[in-house]
Design an enzyme around this catalytic site. Sequence first.
Site, mmCIF file in Angstrom:
data_model
loop_
_atom_site.group_PDB
_atom_site.id
_atom_site.type_symbol
_atom_site.label_atom_id
_atom_site.label_comp_id
_atom_site.label_asym_id
_atom_site.label_seq_id
_atom_site.Cartn_x
_atom_site.Cartn_y
_atom_site.Cartn_z
ATOM 1 N N HIS A 148 20.311 54.875 58.007
ATOM 2 C CA HIS A 148 19.088 55.946 58.166
ATOM 3 C C HIS A 148 19.654 57.151 57.780
ATOM 4 O O HIS A 148 20.599 57.829 57.849
ATOM 5 C CB HIS A 148 18.840 55.896 59.653
ATOM 6 C CG HIS A 148 19.908 56.259 60.669
ATOM 7 N ND1 HIS A 148 20.826 55.314 61.036
ATOM 8 C CD2 HIS A 148 20.200 57.247 61.437
ATOM 9 C CE1 HIS A 148 21.545 55.787 61.925
ATOM 10 N NE2 HIS A 148 21.454 57.250 62.238
ATOM 11 N N LEU A 149 18.666 57.729 57.083
ATOM 12 C CA LEU A 149 18.717 59.163 56.279
ATOM 13 C C LEU A 149 17.961 60.087 56.946
ATOM 14 O O LEU A 149 16.801 60.014 57.325
ATOM 15 C CB LEU A 149 18.181 59.115 54.768
ATOM 16 C CG LEU A 149 18.027 60.174 54.169
ATOM 17 C CD1 LEU A 149 19.665 60.695 53.930
ATOM 18 C CD2 LEU A 149 17.445 60.039 52.763
#
Length: 256
Positions: free
Chosen positions: A120-121
């Site tokens: 996840h960014l």
Amino acid sequence: MSHLKILQSYAKRSPESFPASILFGHSAKNITIFDGFPKSKFHFLVLPRASETDLSLSDLGSLHALLKADKSKAKEVVAALADDARGVRGDIEREMVKHYGFKWDVWTGFHAAPSMVHLHLHVLSADLCSDKLKHKKHYNSFHPKLGFFLHLDDVLSWFDAEPTYYEHMVSMKKLHLLIVLKEGLTCFHCYKEMKNIPILKDHLQEEWDKLATKASRKRKRKGESADVAVPEEKGLSDQEKTLKRAKSEATENVEA
DNA sequence: GTTCTAGAAC
DNA sequence: GTTCTAGAAC
């Protein structure tokens, strides 16, 4: 559903199946969700959808796992996240202007040792002013200079760097990273060391207030109206109320 | 993630 | 005495 695997379950779902309180947007390759425990005024997560790649779910488990898998496929995944993150950044900047009358920085990056499974960014406003920021590790994990928060542009540059450098970054020691989280509390604006979390939080609010004041003076000089919609419920449009409500409802779900 | 709590810091 | 941190249990 365990907290640790919640993002993985999101990555497998069709975008249409999400309530608006969780999903912010989606593209062919990714979904963007509200972070359930936002550590800044604006905080979103961009996740690769599991069905849109031939990489395995475990290869998508973390940045570390992804970079150890196929390098060119990894680059495609990160580049696609970068595309969506740019859009989210624009959305955040529009909301900043609408709610506060000015823009400030937006950080985009990965945690070097995340606590939840599935890549996840993070895309978040550069203020770290949030009720949900409560512990030293919360703060240090987003501090832009400590090395635990890996800026997207840096990660992208690894792909074009010397292979030895790439290998070095891929093999980063988890122990060192976890030690970083226990380091002192240094203000990311002025580098002063703060005694404890409550003092740091007061200080971060003051630093953000200074940014707001500076922006307001600048608007005045340019002859624009210095008045800005105050960040209170009564000053918000219906759409903004929906966004705000969605954010608070999203709190029930995401992020460890 | 939260709650509880012992003990450190002030 | 009060505030704060951090580890254990959930």
